[in-house]
Design an enzyme around this catalytic site. Structure first.
Site, PDB file in Angstrom:
ATOM      1  N   ASN A 208      36.654  42.802  29.740  1.00 61.42           N
ATOM      2  CA  ASN A 208      35.804  42.334  30.844  1.00 61.42           C
ATOM      3  C   ASN A 208      35.268  43.564  31.569  1.00 61.42           C
ATOM      4  O   ASN A 208      35.730  44.678  31.337  1.00 61.42           O
ATOM      5  CB  ASN A 208      36.600  41.409  31.768  1.00 61.42           C
ATOM      6  CG  ASN A 208      37.784  42.133  32.389  1.00 61.42           C
ATOM      7  OD1 ASN A 208      37.627  43.079  33.144  1.00 61.42           O
ATOM      8  ND2 ASN A 208      38.988  41.700  32.031  1.00 61.42           N
ATOM      9  N   ASP A 277      42.735  36.446  29.910  1.00 59.22           N
ATOM     10  CA  ASP A 277      43.552  35.243  29.766  1.00 59.22           C
ATOM     11  C   ASP A 277      43.874  34.917  28.310  1.00 59.22           C
ATOM     12  O   ASP A 277      44.856  34.254  28.026  1.00 59.22           O
ATOM     13  CB  ASP A 277      42.840  34.046  30.400  1.00 59.22           C
ATOM     14  CG  ASP A 277      42.784  34.193  31.915  1.00 59.22           C
ATOM     15  OD1 ASP A 277      43.709  34.805  32.480  1.00 59.22           O
ATOM     16  OD2 ASP A 277      41.806  33.721  32.520  1.00 59.22           O
ATOM     17  N   LYS A 287      38.609  47.373   9.731  1.00 59.71           N
ATOM     18  CA  LYS A 287      37.354  46.976  10.364  1.00 59.71           C
ATOM     19  C   LYS A 287      36.746  45.769   9.646  1.00 59.71           C
ATOM     20  O   LYS A 287      36.659  45.773   8.407  1.00 59.71           O
ATOM     21  CB  LYS A 287      36.386  48.164  10.325  1.00 59.71           C
ATOM     22  CG  LYS A 287      35.118  47.922  11.083  1.00 59.71           C
ATOM     23  CD  LYS A 287      34.175  49.105  10.950  1.00 59.71           C
ATOM     24  CE  LYS A 287      32.820  48.726  11.465  1.00 59.71           C
ATOM     25  NZ  LYS A 287      31.767  49.579  10.959  1.00 59.71           N
ATOM     26  N   PHE A 321      44.937  38.860  43.239  1.00 65.40           N
ATOM     27  CA  PHE A 321      43.480  38.757  43.413  1.00 65.40           C
ATOM     28  C   PHE A 321      43.018  37.478  42.733  1.00 65.40           C
ATOM     29  O   PHE A 321      43.670  37.000  41.799  1.00 65.40           O
ATOM     30  CB  PHE A 321      42.771  39.966  42.795  1.00 65.40           C
ATOM     31  CG  PHE A 321      42.675  41.133  43.725  1.00 65.40           C
ATOM     32  CD1 PHE A 321      43.809  41.832  44.101  1.00 65.40           C
ATOM     33  CD2 PHE A 321      41.448  41.526  44.249  1.00 65.40           C
ATOM     34  CE1 PHE A 321      43.728  42.900  44.976  1.00 65.40           C
ATOM     35  CE2 PHE A 321      41.355  42.594  45.120  1.00 65.40           C
ATOM     36  CZ  PHE A 321      42.499  43.282  45.485  1.00 65.40           C
ATOM     37  N   LYS A 335      46.003  29.258  43.341  1.00 64.33           N
ATOM     38  CA  LYS A 335      46.691  30.405  42.711  1.00 64.33           C
ATOM     39  C   LYS A 335      47.770  30.969  43.634  1.00 64.33           C
ATOM     40  O   LYS A 335      48.857  31.354  43.195  1.00 64.33           O
ATOM     41  CB  LYS A 335      45.680  31.518  42.377  1.00 64.33           C
ATOM     42  CG  LYS A 335      44.815  31.171  41.170  1.00 64.33           C
ATOM     43  CD  LYS A 335      43.725  32.198  40.907  1.00 64.33           C
ATOM     44  CE  LYS A 335      42.706  31.643  39.928  1.00 64.33           C
ATOM     45  NZ  LYS A 335      41.551  32.492  39.717  1.00 64.33           N
ATOM     46  N   LYS A 339      51.415  30.734  42.028  1.00 62.00           N
ATOM     47  CA  LYS A 339      52.009  32.010  41.584  1.00 62.00           C
ATOM     48  C   LYS A 339      53.005  32.559  42.610  1.00 62.00           C
ATOM     49  O   LYS A 339      53.486  33.682  42.477  1.00 62.00           O
ATOM     50  CB  LYS A 339      50.902  33.032  41.288  1.00 62.00           C
ATOM     51  CG  LYS A 339      49.930  32.556  40.202  1.00 62.00           C
ATOM     52  CD  LYS A 339      49.063  33.665  39.634  1.00 62.00           C
ATOM     53  CE  LYS A 339      48.028  33.103  38.681  1.00 62.00           C
ATOM     54  NZ  LYS A 339      47.355  34.105  37.868  1.00 62.00           N
TER      55      LYS A 339
END
Ligand code: CTP
Length: 394
Positions: A208, A277, A287, A321, A335, A339
């Site tokens: 990301n 995730d 490859k 976060f 969350k 959590k």
């Protein structure tokens, strides 16, 4: 960072005096007003004119000749200074500090200073390692001076060893630290930052766009406030903060292993990393060739590091976060609860000036009990301190 601060830059006569010019530039750029005081010997290495032009103030070399009424100005400078930095500090100057000798402008000024002083010794390695200099450095540290140890490397005299003046950015960084509160002194802080990478063949991965800026800013700010900081970092292109242990990881499992190994010995965990995730169910050994028109991937779920920490939590403060593209409040509060967090920093990552790869962020802080604190858009460096203020409050 040093807006409205009065800094006195003392320069004594070593070959590294030229680096003090760059330090002065950094101090000015950060908004400080800088008064330069040099020894007569320093003026042999770099002319006072250079410092004068950059500081926009008359430089004092001799109490009786410079800065108008300098014979008393040194007392005023000492009163007004928020911090003092001596770079470079020669063996002779360290000796004067240790012995309480005041026989020129800089040493006389120092005698009247009551604010923090950072001394940056720089000299030939044998001089630095000599009994006298080591004894004197211990003495001045005991007297309350901050000492920034020199780096090792090739010195101007041609030999290798300790004695090199640290780079101006490092001196600047340590000076800023001197001016910070140390409300996190004695606390062990673990920060995660950056993206994760999950390979699907030896040369490709799923990731990301996280730059790591937010987590690195938090790690740096926590260290500045006196904490012992470990930064478990995904692959990023930013420099490690000074005096922070950086542990490099790629995959979620690697990050999890490093975090779990340290969790019991940690007081505060701040999970700023953008953890992937899912990962490819299998990674090809070689490859993947572009022989077929399409490739089908099967992805499997990664472990949730933060959720696991939440379930193991004893006395630790846990801050997560939340990266959202909609329903910020609802998702963040979910969350926070699921959590078992003490705080969550939630941001909409699809907004201008917020989220991935920006230097600024717009966030809302959520805490248990329904406490909600929306914050204006600001630099991640500034936000880092606000997050730590709230955590320190916990
Ligand atoms: N996190 C984690 N391990 C994961 C995923 C997320 O430790 N496998 C942490 C992140 O570091 C962050 C918090 O959990 O502090 C929330 O991450 P975010 O991506 O916003 O949410 P997710 O829990 O992954 O949920 P979703 O992707 O469904 O929004």
């Amino acid at each position: 960072m040093l807006k409205n601060k009065n800094i006195v830059l003392g320069v004594s006569g070593g070959i590294a005096a030229y680096k003090a010019v760059e330090l002065l530039r950094l101090l000015k750029k950060a908004g400080a007003a800088v008064q330069v005081i040099m020894t007569e010997n320093a003026a042999q290495f770099v002319g006072p004119m250079t410092f004068e032009a950059l500081s926009e103030k008359q430089v004092c070399v001799n109490l009786f000749k410079d800065a108008g009424d300098a014979s008393i100005s040194h007392i005023r400078w000492a009163d007004e200074a928020d911090a003092v930095v001596i770079a470079p500090a020669t063996a002779n100057f360290v000796g004067k500090l240790a012995g309480g000798i005041a026989d020129d402008a800089l040493s006389t000024f120092i005698m009247a200073v009551t604010t923090p002083v950072l001394v940056c010794p720089s000299m030939n390695s044998n001089m630095y390692l000599s009994e006298a200099v080591q004894r004197n450095l211990k003495t001045i540290e005991k007297d309350g001076f901050g000492v920034l140890s020199p780096g090792s490397g090739e010195l101007a005299c041609g030999i290798e060893g300790p004695g090199r003046l640290p780079e101006p950015v490092v001196i600047f960084d340590r000076l800023v630290k001197l001016l910070k509160t140390d409300d996190l002194e004695g606390k062990r802080v673990l920060v995660t930052a950056g993206p994760t990478r999950e390979p699907f063949d030896p040369v490709r991965f799923i990731s990301n766009p996280s730059s790591g800026r937010m987590g690195y800013a938090i790690a740096r700010a926590a260290e500045m406030r006196g904490a012992e900081v470990t930064l478990v970092s995904g692959p990023v292109e930013i420099d490690a903060p000074v005096n922070v242990e950086v542990v490099r990881t790629n995959t979620v499992d690697e990050m999890a292993e490093e975090v779990f190994a340290r969790f019991d010995n940690t007081d505060i965990v701040i999970k700023a990393a953008a953890v992937g995730d899912y990962r490819p169910a299998t990674a090809a050994e070689h490859k993947i060739k572009k022989d077929s028109e399409t490739i089908d991937f099967s992805l499997v779920k990664n472990q949730d590091i933060l959720r696991e920490l939440g379930s193991r939590k004893k006395n630790q403060v846990l801050c997560g976060f939340a990266a959202e593209t909609r329903d910020l409040q609802e998702n963040a509060q979910k969350k926070l609860k699921e959590k078992n967090l003490d705080m969550i920093v939630a941001n909409l990552v699809n907004c201008e000036g917020s989220g991935f790869r920006t230097t600024t962020n717009s966030v809302t802080l959520f805490s248990p009990g329904g406490k909600v604190e929306p914050l204006p858009n600001m630099e991640k460096t500034k936000l880092a301190d606000i997050i730590l203020d709230r955590i320190a409050g916990l």
